[in-house]
Scaffold this motif. Structure first.
Motif, PDB file in Angstrom:
ATOM      1  N   LYS A  51      -4.159 -15.311  19.284  1.00  0.00           N
ATOM      2  CA  LYS A  51      -3.788 -14.723  20.577  1.00  0.00           C
ATOM      3  C   LYS A  51      -2.536 -15.379  21.157  1.00  0.00           C
ATOM      4  O   LYS A  51      -1.706 -14.716  21.763  1.00  0.00           O
ATOM      5  N   ILE A  52      -2.420 -16.703  21.030  1.00  0.00           N
ATOM      6  CA  ILE A  52      -1.335 -17.402  21.722  1.00  0.00           C
ATOM      7  C   ILE A  52      -0.128 -17.670  20.836  1.00  0.00           C
ATOM      8  O   ILE A  52       0.912 -18.120  21.306  1.00  0.00           O
ATOM      9  N   PHE A  53      -0.275 -17.385  19.570  1.00  0.00           N
ATOM     10  CA  PHE A  53       0.781 -17.679  18.606  1.00  0.00           C
ATOM     11  C   PHE A  53       2.065 -16.947  18.967  1.00  0.00           C
ATOM     12  O   PHE A  53       2.089 -15.737  19.075  1.00  0.00           O
ATOM     13  N   GLY A  54       3.134 -17.682  19.176  1.00  0.00           N
ATOM     14  CA  GLY A  54       4.435 -17.060  19.340  1.00  0.00           C
ATOM     15  C   GLY A  54       4.910 -16.864  20.765  1.00  0.00           C
ATOM     16  O   GLY A  54       6.039 -16.429  20.973  1.00  0.00           O
ATOM     17  N   TYR A  55       4.106 -17.173  21.765  1.00  0.00           N
ATOM     18  CA  TYR A  55       4.528 -17.008  23.158  1.00  0.00           C
ATOM     19  C   TYR A  55       5.145 -18.315  23.662  1.00  0.00           C
ATOM     20  O   TYR A  55       4.684 -19.394  23.344  1.00  0.00           O
ATOM     21  N   GLU A  56       6.164 -18.167  24.492  1.00  0.00           N
ATOM     22  CA  GLU A  56       6.812 -19.341  25.076  1.00  0.00           C
ATOM     23  C   GLU A  56       5.936 -19.959  26.169  1.00  0.00           C
ATOM     24  O   GLU A  56       5.848 -21.160  26.300  1.00  0.00           O
ATOM     25  N   LYS A  57       5.331 -19.095  26.946  1.00  0.00           N
ATOM     26  CA  LYS A  57       4.500 -19.569  28.060  1.00  0.00           C
ATOM     27  C   LYS A  57       3.173 -18.819  28.025  1.00  0.00           C
ATOM     28  O   LYS A  57       3.146 -17.605  27.806  1.00  0.00           O
ATOM     29  N   VAL A  58       2.120 -19.555  28.240  1.00  0.00           N
ATOM     30  CA  VAL A  58       0.790 -18.952  28.238  1.00  0.00           C
ATOM     31  C   VAL A  58       0.073 -19.343  29.527  1.00  0.00           C
ATOM     32  O   VAL A  58       0.035 -20.536  29.872  1.00  0.00           O
ATOM     33  N   VAL A  59      -0.439 -18.349  30.214  1.00  0.00           N
ATOM     34  CA  VAL A  59      -1.275 -18.598  31.385  1.00  0.00           C
ATOM     35  C   VAL A  59      -2.694 -18.208  30.996  1.00  0.00           C
ATOM     36  O   VAL A  59      -2.964 -17.037  30.716  1.00  0.00           O
ATOM     37  N   ILE A  60      -3.562 -19.188  30.955  1.00  0.00           N
ATOM     38  CA  ILE A  60      -4.948 -18.952  30.546  1.00  0.00           C
ATOM     39  C   ILE A  60      -5.823 -18.912  31.784  1.00  0.00           C
ATOM     40  O   ILE A  60      -5.711 -19.770  32.669  1.00  0.00           O
ATOM     41  N   ALA A 105      -0.776 -24.829  17.493  1.00  0.00           N
ATOM     42  CA  ALA A 105       0.285 -23.849  17.716  1.00  0.00           C
ATOM     43  C   ALA A 105       1.611 -24.555  17.972  1.00  0.00           C
ATOM     44  O   ALA A 105       2.649 -24.202  17.400  1.00  0.00           O
ATOM     45  N   TYR A 106       1.553 -25.569  18.817  1.00  0.00           N
ATOM     46  CA  TYR A 106       2.786 -26.280  19.164  1.00  0.00           C
ATOM     47  C   TYR A 106       3.355 -27.000  17.947  1.00  0.00           C
ATOM     48  O   TYR A 106       4.563 -27.033  17.729  1.00  0.00           O
ATOM     49  N   GLY A 107       2.454 -27.559  17.149  1.00  0.00           N
ATOM     50  CA  GLY A 107       2.900 -28.283  15.970  1.00  0.00           C
ATOM     51  C   GLY A 107       3.465 -27.379  14.896  1.00  0.00           C
ATOM     52  O   GLY A 107       4.357 -27.764  14.141  1.00  0.00           O
ATOM     53  N   LEU A 108       2.965 -26.167  14.837  1.00  0.00           N
ATOM     54  CA  LEU A 108       3.396 -25.269  13.762  1.00  0.00           C
ATOM     55  C   LEU A 108       4.691 -24.541  14.100  1.00  0.00           C
ATOM     56  O   LEU A 108       5.557 -24.390  13.244  1.00  0.00           O
ATOM     57  N   ILE A 109       4.772 -24.037  15.321  1.00  0.00           N
ATOM     58  CA  ILE A 109       5.947 -23.213  15.616  1.00  0.00           C
ATOM     59  C   ILE A 109       6.628 -23.601  16.920  1.00  0.00           C
ATOM     60  O   ILE A 109       7.453 -22.869  17.422  1.00  0.00           O
ATOM     61  N   ASP A 110       6.216 -24.757  17.441  1.00  0.00           N
ATOM     62  CA  ASP A 110       6.899 -25.271  18.630  1.00  0.00           C
ATOM     63  C   ASP A 110       6.670 -24.402  19.866  1.00  0.00           C
ATOM     64  O   ASP A 110       7.420 -24.492  20.834  1.00  0.00           O
ATOM     65  N   THR A 111       5.693 -23.570  19.839  1.00  0.00           N
ATOM     66  CA  THR A 111       5.320 -22.779  21.017  1.00  0.00           C
ATOM     67  C   THR A 111       3.788 -22.742  21.099  1.00  0.00           C
ATOM     68  O   THR A 111       3.123 -22.866  20.083  1.00  0.00           O
TER      69      THR A 111
ATOM     70  N   LYS B 144       1.930 -20.416   7.109  1.00  0.00           N
ATOM     71  CA  LYS B 144       1.544 -19.340   6.184  1.00  0.00           C
ATOM     72  C   LYS B 144       0.053 -19.044   6.323  1.00  0.00           C
ATOM     73  O   LYS B 144      -0.360 -17.879   6.314  1.00  0.00           O
ATOM     74  N   VAL B 145      -0.759 -20.100   6.445  1.00  0.00           N
ATOM     75  CA  VAL B 145      -2.207 -19.911   6.580  1.00  0.00           C
ATOM     76  C   VAL B 145      -2.499 -19.102   7.838  1.00  0.00           C
ATOM     77  O   VAL B 145      -3.273 -18.143   7.806  1.00  0.00           O
ATOM     78  N   ILE B 146      -1.871 -19.495   8.939  1.00  0.00           N
ATOM     79  CA  ILE B 146      -2.103 -18.796  10.205  1.00  0.00           C
ATOM     80  C   ILE B 146      -1.646 -17.353  10.100  1.00  0.00           C
ATOM     81  O   ILE B 146      -2.330 -16.424  10.526  1.00  0.00           O
ATOM     82  N   ASP B 147      -0.477 -17.165   9.499  1.00  0.00           N
ATOM     83  CA  ASP B 147       0.078 -15.818   9.409  1.00  0.00           C
ATOM     84  C   ASP B 147      -0.773 -14.907   8.534  1.00  0.00           C
ATOM     85  O   ASP B 147      -1.094 -13.778   8.923  1.00  0.00           O
TER      86      ASP B 147
END
Lengths: 153, 487
Positions: A51-60, A105-111, B144-147
């Motif tokens: 759900k949160i993957f790829g967003y710059e800002k998340v409001v939960i 999430a932050y560790g993988l794609i910095d967001t 890749k795993v996540i994707d």
């Protein structure tokens, strides 16, 4: 995909636990959709990552249970000010919490780079019922305004 | 007087596990108990419901493996109404199911299984987490795993209506068919799944099998139990997640039993221990002999390693080659080494990927006939499938109007419960000596049950949630000496 995600989390058949869903439903139509996406989920653990993957800002938006505090109290946390440390290795897929997801999430794609949590203190989010208590219902419009002001600023 | 070490969860959630370890006066392990003190009781509160609700009701036992419950329940409805789904519906269900097995197993390996080999057991907490694992195997691999998982879960949403809680299972079929366009989308989504499954096995090979210390760990007596093994097989005794007969082999590999799901009560018995809500299962014809392994004990195991042990092979070529390689590496079959569950799990990932490609290339998949309407009066139905964590049986009895009167759920982790207790106790005995208890040692104890990928929400039919764990270590006077948390 928009850059900001508003994510309502909860289970609407477990009483007050549905408050996150109700608040996010109320926000629909009140926010600028070009900049913000509103989603809802009853999922937890590792599934939140999708759900949160790829967003710059998340409001939960979610419910919490804070012993000794007033039911209906509203809390806001800016995780940028205090990023949660991931706990020790979980031993099952059931054992992954929000902290682990955010760190992953932050560790993988910095967001996401910014995570704001709005939480409503509930008394009972375990019972099987599709109604919410009055104090929780009263908190809904308050949180809606808080989130709108948050995103407007 | 003995000392008590207790592993007890602390966080707010409803399903949790607790381990009590009792030390003797020498500081060695006298006894270890694995307890699940939570109880919800789906078997009771489903009574009185319309049986058609069961696939969507029971899947909420668990937020990690709901698809397994949905499919087992749907198959129970088929049996209850004595209606066979048409071929396209069976293939759609099986496609959904293999997609679920693929992503669930993959996730477990990268986020849990790999940790036991790539991060030292005595590493600080800050490193022993998911991100620590990803940093070791490579951030790109983590992405890749996540994707790939996200894409495959998206398939589940397309096929079943939801990535988490499927809504497609009906007595006699499924609620939605697949068009040719859907098939093309699915095929495109799956294009790299076989390759990634093979990559994951190669990674396991490089990280674990080629490292003499890691392979020695897999072979260590600490993580060795000689039990019976059970799993679903097809007509050629090859692993099948969706349908077939239940096959049991003895610790020396001989076929002990092979039966249809409807006969499970003749072969499996439940046992209640006063210190846990987790009901234990054992082989009826052997009997309960206590928490011991061996041919004379009715304790058996399920899930990846057990499935491979209980079968004669895999039904897809690449997975079959890996199957042969694994047993060749150990030089024996069955393989009794608990940590080999991680290896077997990856072989099943490959099988699931290959099977999905077979199904998506099958022209019957897009046939418009997706349901046979039930016409018989309901009475009793049993459905079985192989969940990621083992054999899963749903058994319903209804009145003539289809109102549920009785439910019996034999859930995957229940099958493994006794073995999990034994694995924990054996690891404790081997590792805890002379009052020497460190976090590193307790991590190694955790490895004993992490390999099983247990699901206690399922096993006690409790609500979905997290599964915290805490170790409490007590002195000889039962005073709390130390506490280690997993929350």
């Amino acid at each position: 995909m928009g850059k900001t995600l508003v994510l309502g989390i909860g289970n609407t058949i477990r009483g007050d636990d549905g408050v996150g869903i109700k608040i996010s439903e109320a926000l629909k139509g009140q926010l600028d959709f070009s900049a913000v996406e509103i989603k809802q989920t009853h999922e937890s653990g590792i599934n939140l990552l999708d759900k949160i993957f790829g967003y710059e800002k998340v409001v939960i938006i979610d419910s919490i249970q804070s012993q000794g505090e007033m039911i209906g109290d509203i809390y806001r946390w800016n995780l940028l000010e205090k990023w949660p440390g991931a706990s020790a290795m979980p031993y099952s897929l059931h054992n992954i919490g929000l902290a682990e997801i955010l760190n992953l999430a932050y560790g993988l794609i910095d967001t996401p780079k910014e995570v704001i949590i709005y939480a409503v203190n509930t008394g009972d989010n375990d019972s099987f019922r599709d109604t919410m208590s009055l104090k929780i219902k009263r908190a809904i419009p308050k949180v809606v305004e808080l989130v709108k002001n948050e995103l407007a600023s | 007087m003995s000392r008590r070490i207790s592993i007890n969860p602390v966080t707010r959630l409803e399903g949790h596990g607790k381990i009590d370890i009792f030390l003797d006066n020498n500081g060695d392990v006298e006894r270890a108990y694995f307890q699940v003190p939570e109880f919800r009781g789906f078997e009771k509160f489903c009574e009185g419901r319309a049986v058609e609700e069961m696939p969507t009701l029971t899947q909420k036992i668990c937020g990690v493996c709901p698809t397994a419950h949905h499919i087992a329940s749907t198959k129970a409805l088929d049996d209850l109404f004595k209606v066979q789904p048409p071929p396209a519906a069976k293939k759609i269900r099986e496609l959904l199911y293999n997609a679920f097995m693929f992503e669930d197993h993959l996730l477990h390996f990268y986020f849990f299984g790999a940790a036991d080999f790539v991060i030292a057991s005595d590493a600080p907490k800050a490193e022993r987490n998911i991100l620590g694992v990803i940093n070791k195997v490579g951030v790109e691999i983590g992405r890749k795993v996540i994707d790939i998982r996200k894409r495959v879960r998206g398939l589940n949403a397309m096929i079943s209506g939801s990535p988490l809680y499927p809504a497609c299972g009906l007595a006699g079929g499924v609620s939605k068919g697949l068009t040719e366009n859907d098939r093309l989308v699915i095929m495109d989504t799956l294009k790299d799944t076989v390759e990634f499954a093979r990559f994951s096995l190669k990674l396991f090979d490089d990280l674990v099998l080629k490292d003499s210390n890691h392979f020695a760990l897999i072979n260590a007596d600490t993580y060795y139990l000689e039990t019976y093994y059970m799993g679903l097989v097809d007509e050629n005794n090859r692993v099948n997640f969706y349908e077939g007969k239940i096959r049991v082999v003895s610790p020396d590999g001989r076929e002990f039993a092979k039966f249809a799901a409807k006969d499970y009560l003749k072969h499996l018995e439940e046992r209640v221990e006063p210190w846990s809500y987790l009901k234990l299962l054992y082989l009826k014809k052997i009997g309960w002999k206590g928490f011991v392994d061996g041919k004379n004990s009715g304790i058996y195991r399920v899930a990846p390693l057990a499935r491979l042990n209980a079968s004669k092979g895999m039904a897809t070529p690449l997975a079959q080659a890996e199957y042969a390689r694994m047993f060749d590496a150990f030089g024996a079959k069955p393989v009794h080494n608990t940590l080999a569950y991680h290896w077997a799990r990856l072989i099943e990932v490959l099988y699931a990927a290959e099977r999905m490609m077979e199904l998506v290339n099958d022209p019957i998949l897009t046939d418009s006939k997706i349901r046979n309407i039930p016409k018989n009066i309901p009475g009793e139905g049993i459905g079985v499938c192989e969940a990621p964590r083992g054999s899963l049986i749903h058994h319903y009895k209804t009145d003539e109007k289809g109102i549920v009167r009785k439910v019996n759920l034999l859930v995957a982790t229940q099958n493994n419960a006794a073995a999990i207790c034994m694995s924990i106790e054996k690891a404790c005995r081997r590792l805890i000596k002379g009052n020497n208890v460190s976090e590193g040692i307790l991590n190694m104890v955790e490895m004993a049950f992490r390999a099983y990928d247990p699901c206690f929400a399922c096993a006690t039919h409790s609500l979905p949630g997290e599964m915290p764990l805490i170790v409490d270590i007590y002195g000889s006077k039962k005073e709390l000496l130390h506490q280690i948390k997993r929350d």
